[in-house]
Design a protein around this motif. Structure first.
Motif: not given
Length: 179
Positions: A114-117, A119-126
């Motif tokens: 999942s590209r949405l869920c 860790w690096h997508h969450f990090l990029q979002t933050y």
């Protein structure tokens, strides 16, 4: 005598109004022109500078914030390149493709499920939210029109770019909000 007394009252009232406007202007309302002052309210009512020492300390803090902001931008770009995936490329590997000013780098690993869920997508979002917040803070600081604060923003950003900018090839950042 009556005429002179009336003129004196009008002059006193006029001087009182001018004095009131000047006090009102210098008591915290923003000047909409560049000015040199050691007094300023920076971002929050509690961050009020009243003397030269406070202005110097604030400028140092703003200088560091602007430099770190440039480091944050570079760090986000490095992370984005490290974890980017190109779906339409047939051969996996570590090739780099260039299309005008856009550079796309293939990832060396398999794309995540999942590209949405992940860790690096969450990090990029933050990090994106942090970058937007800091960029608007720096913009609002610049909009005080206080020359000392403006110089701290510009010089800090310049040093930050000098220190961090060489780590990546600069591409046009369509996600940059303030400059």
């Amino acid at each position: 005598m009556d005429h002179h007394g009336g003129h004196e009252m009008a002059t006193t009232a006029s001087n009182s109004t001018e004095s009131s406007m000047m006090n009102h202007h210098s008591s915290g309302h923003m000047m909409m022109y560049f000015h040199f002052s050691e007094k300023a309210v920076i971002l929050f009512k509690g961050w009020s500078v009243e003397n030269a020492g406070g202005m110097v300390a604030s400028c140092i803090g703003i200088f560091i914030l602007a430099a770190l902001y440039e480091g944050l931008k570079v760090s986000r770009e490095i992370l984005k390149r490290k974890y980017s995936y190109v779906v339409s490329v047939d051969m996996p590997g570590s090739k780099t493709y260039s299309n005008g000013q856009t550079v796309i780098t293939e990832s060396r690993g398999k794309p995540p499920r999942s590209r949405l869920c992940n860790w690096h997508h969450f990090l990029q979002t933050y990090l994106h939210m942090l970058q937007v917040t800091i960029s608007y803070f720096l913009m609002l600081i610049f909009m005080t029109y206080n020359v000392w604060l403006c110089l701290a923003v510009v010089l800090g950003a310049g040093l930050g770019y000098f220190v961090f900018g060489w780590k990546i090839n600069k591409v046009i950042d369509i996600y940059e909000h303030c400059h």
